[in-house]
Design a protein around this motif. Structure first.
Motif, PDB file in Angstrom:
ATOM      1  N   ILE A  15      -0.762 -15.469   2.836  1.00 15.73           N
ATOM      2  CA  ILE A  15      -0.694 -14.588   1.752  1.00 15.73           C
ATOM      3  C   ILE A  15       0.251 -13.683   2.067  1.00 15.73           C
ATOM      4  CG2 ILE A  15      -1.940 -13.163   0.393  1.00 15.73           C
ATOM      5  CD1 ILE A  15      -4.445 -14.629   0.819  1.00 15.73           C
ATOM      6  N   ALA A  16       0.151 -13.025   3.194  1.00 11.26           N
ATOM      7  CA  ALA A  16       1.059 -12.017   3.699  1.00 11.26           C
ATOM      8  C   ALA A  16       2.526 -12.590   3.608  1.00 11.26           C
ATOM      9  CB  ALA A  16       0.865 -11.493   4.847  1.00 11.26           C
ATOM     10  N   ALA A  17       2.904 -13.832   4.165  1.00 13.55           N
ATOM     11  CA  ALA A  17       3.940 -14.452   3.961  1.00 13.55           C
ATOM     12  C   ALA A  17       4.664 -14.669   2.661  1.00 13.55           C
ATOM     13  CB  ALA A  17       3.987 -15.742   4.932  1.00 13.55           C
ATOM     14  N   ALA A  18       3.661 -15.052   1.775  1.00 17.47           N
ATOM     15  CA  ALA A  18       3.997 -15.071   0.427  1.00 17.47           C
ATOM     16  C   ALA A  18       4.566 -13.806  -0.218  1.00 17.47           C
ATOM     17  CB  ALA A  18       2.864 -15.833  -0.270  1.00 17.47           C
ATOM     18  N   GLY A  19       4.326 -12.713   0.352  1.00 15.69           N
ATOM     19  CA  GLY A  19       4.743 -11.492   0.063  1.00 15.69           C
ATOM     20  C   GLY A  19       3.844 -10.576  -0.819  1.00 15.69           C
ATOM     21  N   ILE A  20       2.480 -11.011  -0.658  1.00 20.14           N
ATOM     22  CA  ILE A  20       1.450 -10.267  -1.295  1.00 20.14           C
ATOM     23  C   ILE A  20       1.189  -8.891  -0.189  1.00 20.14           C
ATOM     24  CG2 ILE A  20      -1.068 -10.393  -1.950  1.00 20.14           C
ATOM     25  CD1 ILE A  20       1.207 -12.010  -3.725  1.00 20.14           C
ATOM     26  N   ASP A  21       0.946  -7.801  -0.937  1.00 15.66           N
ATOM     27  CA  ASP A  21       0.877  -6.796  -0.238  1.00 15.66           C
ATOM     28  C   ASP A  21      -0.782  -6.593   0.187  1.00 15.66           C
ATOM     29  OD1 ASP A  21       0.336  -4.127   1.278  1.00 15.66           O
ATOM     30  OD2 ASP A  21       1.525  -2.989  -0.665  1.00 15.66           O
ATOM     31  N   LEU A  22      -1.309  -6.859   1.399  1.00 13.05           N
ATOM     32  CA  LEU A  22      -2.439  -6.957   1.939  1.00 13.05           C
ATOM     33  C   LEU A  22      -3.011  -5.533   2.138  1.00 13.05           C
ATOM     34  CD1 LEU A  22      -2.668  -9.943   3.886  1.00 13.05           C
ATOM     35  CD2 LEU A  22      -3.420  -9.803   1.916  1.00 13.05           C
ATOM     36  N   ASN A  23      -2.264  -4.372   1.923  1.00 18.10           N
ATOM     37  CA  ASN A  23      -2.874  -3.105   1.979  1.00 18.10           C
ATOM     38  C   ASN A  23      -3.391  -2.473   0.664  1.00 18.10           C
ATOM     39  OD1 ASN A  23      -2.248  -2.778   4.832  1.00 18.10           O
ATOM     40  ND2 ASN A  23      -0.084  -2.729   4.361  1.00 18.10           N
ATOM     41  N   LYS A  24      -3.108  -3.160  -0.545  1.00 18.53           N
ATOM     42  CA  LYS A  24      -3.549  -2.903  -1.701  1.00 18.53           C
ATOM     43  C   LYS A  24      -4.942  -3.360  -1.959  1.00 18.53           C
ATOM     44  CE  LYS A  24      -0.265  -3.220  -4.548  1.00 18.53           C
ATOM     45  NZ  LYS A  24       0.968  -3.479  -5.592  1.00 18.53           N
ATOM     46  N   MET A  25      -5.455  -2.969  -3.105  1.00 18.16           N
ATOM     47  CA  MET A  25      -6.793  -3.559  -3.808  1.00 18.16           C
ATOM     48  C   MET A  25      -6.282  -4.702  -4.368  1.00 18.16           C
ATOM     49  SD  MET A  25      -9.482  -1.813  -3.116  1.00 18.16           S
ATOM     50  CE  MET A  25     -10.542  -1.643  -4.533  1.00 18.16           C
ATOM     51  N   HIS A  26      -7.226  -5.778  -4.309  1.00 18.58           N
ATOM     52  CA  HIS A  26      -6.945  -7.057  -4.843  1.00 18.58           C
ATOM     53  C   HIS A  26      -8.258  -7.605  -5.448  1.00 18.58           C
ATOM     54  CE1 HIS A  26      -2.871  -7.889  -3.746  1.00 18.58           C
ATOM     55  NE2 HIS A  26      -3.107  -7.200  -2.700  1.00 18.58           N
ATOM     56  N   GLN A  27      -8.450  -8.381  -6.211  1.00 15.22           N
ATOM     57  CA  GLN A  27      -9.474  -9.184  -6.650  1.00 15.22           C
ATOM     58  C   GLN A  27      -9.662 -10.353  -5.715  1.00 15.22           C
ATOM     59  OE1 GLN A  27     -10.117 -10.395 -10.743  1.00 15.22           O
ATOM     60  NE2 GLN A  27     -10.906 -12.607 -10.007  1.00 15.22           N
ATOM     61  N   GLN A  74     -13.624  -6.271  -5.969  1.00 16.12           N
ATOM     62  CA  GLN A  74     -12.113  -5.590  -5.830  1.00 16.12           C
ATOM     63  C   GLN A  74     -12.313  -4.902  -4.335  1.00 16.12           C
ATOM     64  OE1 GLN A  74     -10.186  -6.700  -8.587  1.00 16.12           O
ATOM     65  NE2 GLN A  74      -9.429  -4.654  -7.997  1.00 16.12           N
ATOM     66  N   MET A  75     -11.260  -5.312  -3.649  1.00 15.97           N
ATOM     67  CA  MET A  75     -11.311  -4.971  -2.206  1.00 15.97           C
ATOM     68  C   MET A  75     -10.044  -5.060  -1.713  1.00 15.97           C
ATOM     69  SD  MET A  75     -13.245  -8.033  -0.191  1.00 15.97           S
ATOM     70  CE  MET A  75     -13.112  -7.336   1.294  1.00 15.97           C
ATOM     71  N   VAL A  76      -9.648  -4.272  -0.586  1.00 10.80           N
ATOM     72  CA  VAL A  76      -8.504  -4.424   0.268  1.00 10.80           C
ATOM     73  C   VAL A  76      -8.857  -5.516   1.274  1.00 10.80           C
ATOM     74  CG1 VAL A  76      -6.960  -3.481   2.129  1.00 10.80           C
ATOM     75  CG2 VAL A  76      -7.902  -1.993   0.052  1.00 10.80           C
ATOM     76  N   PRO A  77      -7.930  -6.821   1.259  1.00 11.54           N
ATOM     77  CA  PRO A  77      -8.451  -7.935   1.947  1.00 11.54           C
ATOM     78  C   PRO A  77      -8.103  -7.803   3.505  1.00 11.54           C
ATOM     79  CG  PRO A  77      -6.269  -8.204   0.644  1.00 11.54           C
ATOM     80  CD  PRO A  77      -6.922  -6.890   0.244  1.00 11.54           C
ATOM     81  N   GLU A  78      -8.799  -6.872   4.243  1.00 11.37           N
ATOM     82  CA  GLU A  78      -8.770  -6.711   5.696  1.00 11.37           C
ATOM     83  C   GLU A  78      -9.596  -8.015   5.994  1.00 11.37           C
ATOM     84  OE1 GLU A  78      -9.705  -5.504   9.345  1.00 11.37           O
ATOM     85  OE2 GLU A  78     -11.113  -5.154   7.786  1.00 11.37           O
TER      86      GLU A  78
END
Length: 112
Positions: A15-27, A74-78
């Motif tokens: 997901i990170a390699a696809a350019g999604i910011d994993l430091n933000k909230m996501h569904q 809704q969460m930060v996907p850590e």
């Protein structure tokens, strides 16, 4: 970014390699499967009363005939938080004869 060497870590890396910011909230959608519709309905009703889950959708898989409840959080996907949320939701599902079938980050259209 470094990710643990497990299924969740691998998916987060993709997901990170696809350019999604994993430091933000996501569904984040957690997929829970049930053999019986009544069990799925009871779980869906129970889980939406939980503060962690914003929404639960019930649908029947056309291919397998099993019932799936998609629980949205809704969460930060850590990595650690994902594992904890997954275990928590599955522990509730288990009491309704359900079992986890991974999770997905719909922003990145990836699922584990």
């Amino acid at each position: 970014m470094q990710f643990p060497d497990d299924d969740n870590g691998q998916l987060l890396a993709e997901i990170a390699a696809a350019g999604i910011d994993l430091n933000k909230m996501h569904q984040v959608d957690f997929f829970i499967l049930f053999e019986q519709e009544a069990d799925a309905e009871k779980f869906a009703k129970e889980i939406v009363s939980d503060a962690l889950v914003q929404k639960a959708e019930l649908e029947k898989c056309k291919d397998t005939g099993v019932w799936e409840v998609i629980t949205q959080v809704q969460m930060v996907p850590e990595h650690t938080l994902l594992g904890q949320a997954e275990q928590y939701i599955e522990s509730i599902a288990n009491s309704f004869n359900g079992y986890g079938d991974g999770w997905g980050l719909m922003d990145g259209e990836e699922e584990a």
